[in-house]
Design an enzyme around this catalytic site. Structure first.
Site, PDB file in Angstrom:
ATOM      1  N   HIS A   9      -2.583   3.035  -5.333  1.00  0.00           N
ATOM      2  CA  HIS A   9      -3.504   1.946  -5.647  1.00  0.00           C
ATOM      3  C   HIS A   9      -4.916   2.390  -5.305  1.00  0.00           C
ATOM      4  CE1 HIS A   9      -2.808   1.516  -1.360  1.00  0.00           C
ATOM      5  NE2 HIS A   9      -3.933   0.799  -1.278  1.00  0.00           N
ATOM      6  N   HIS A  13      -9.194   1.283  -4.103  1.00  0.00           N
ATOM      7  CA  HIS A  13     -10.115   0.384  -3.413  1.00  0.00           C
ATOM      8  C   HIS A  13     -11.544   0.730  -3.809  1.00  0.00           C
ATOM      9  CE1 HIS A  13      -7.141  -1.103  -0.490  1.00  0.00           C
ATOM     10  NE2 HIS A  13      -6.742   0.160  -0.341  1.00  0.00           N
ATOM     11  N   HIS A  21     -14.184   8.557  -6.348  1.00  0.00           N
ATOM     12  CA  HIS A  21     -13.328   8.764  -7.511  1.00  0.00           C
ATOM     13  C   HIS A  21     -12.347   9.906  -7.272  1.00  0.00           C
ATOM     14  CE1 HIS A  21     -16.223   6.072  -9.380  1.00  0.00           C
ATOM     15  NE2 HIS A  21     -15.264   5.807 -10.237  1.00  0.00           N
ATOM     16  N   GLU A  63     -12.313  -1.370   3.766  1.00  0.00           N
ATOM     17  CA  GLU A  63     -11.335  -1.118   2.705  1.00  0.00           C
ATOM     18  C   GLU A  63     -11.324  -2.282   1.717  1.00  0.00           C
ATOM     19  OE1 GLU A  63      -7.510   1.118   3.492  1.00  0.00           O
ATOM     20  OE2 GLU A  63      -6.789  -0.929   3.216  1.00  0.00           O
ATOM     21  N   CYS A 102       0.802  -1.229   0.000  1.00  0.00           N
ATOM     22  CA  CYS A 102       0.000   0.000   0.000  1.00  0.00           C
ATOM     23  C   CYS A 102       0.833   1.277   0.000  1.00  0.00           C
ATOM     24  CB  CYS A 102      -0.961   0.012   1.190  1.00  0.00           C
ATOM     25  SG  CYS A 102      -2.206  -1.288   1.072  1.00  0.00           S
TER      26      CYS A 102
END
Length: 148
Positions: free
Chosen positions: A48, A50, A88, A132, A44
């Site tokens: 990246h 989720h 987003h 998450e 992490c």
């Protein structure tokens, strides 16, 4: 099998409140976001994303309609005060300066929800839970909030 009602009930003028106690209601949301973690040696640390799952739980005494909090009101708070910072988005930019761990984020979400809830009938945040991944979540509860 569905039975046709014998009559459509109408208000009688009597109280519509059946429950004299505090009741908790919860609304759930999903959002997609990207982030990376500072001071972390695992996967992490790289950028990246989720698909987060968010549960907002609030409680209050019932109003004259027999509702603690309208689900639509919780949705509106999410749409106006949370979603613009979460969905987003690159969380390291859109949230206040923090390591964007689920633990830090769930506390920020709790504070935002608390700030925007109506104040009548003792409406309060009970907990916020942020998944998450489908099996990993962080949670912040009212009883842990030292500001109360």
């Amino acid at each position: 099998m569905f039975e046709i009602p014998k009559e459509i009930k109408k208000p009688t003028g009597e109280s519509l409140v059946y429950c004299p106690h505090r009741v908790m209601v919860s609304k759930e949301f999903t959002f997609d976001a990207a982030h990376h973690l500072f001071n972390y040696d695992g996967k992490c640390k790289s950028l990246h994303g989720h698909t987060y799952h968010l549960q907002l739980a609030v409680s209050g005494m019932l109003d004259n309609r027999g509702m603690a909090v309208d689900f639509g009101d919780i949705k509106q708070i999410y749409k106006d005060h949370l979603e613009p910072y979460l969905d987003h988005r690159y969380l390291n930019e859109s949230l206040p300066y923090m390591n964007t761990t689920a633990e830090n984020m769930v506390y920020w979400i709790f504070k935002q929800l608390k700030q925007h809830l109506p104040k009548e009938r003792g409406i309060r945040v009970e907990y916020v839970r942020l998944y998450e991944t489908p099996t990993s979540y962080a949670e912040f509860r009212r009883e842990w909030d030292l500001d109360d």
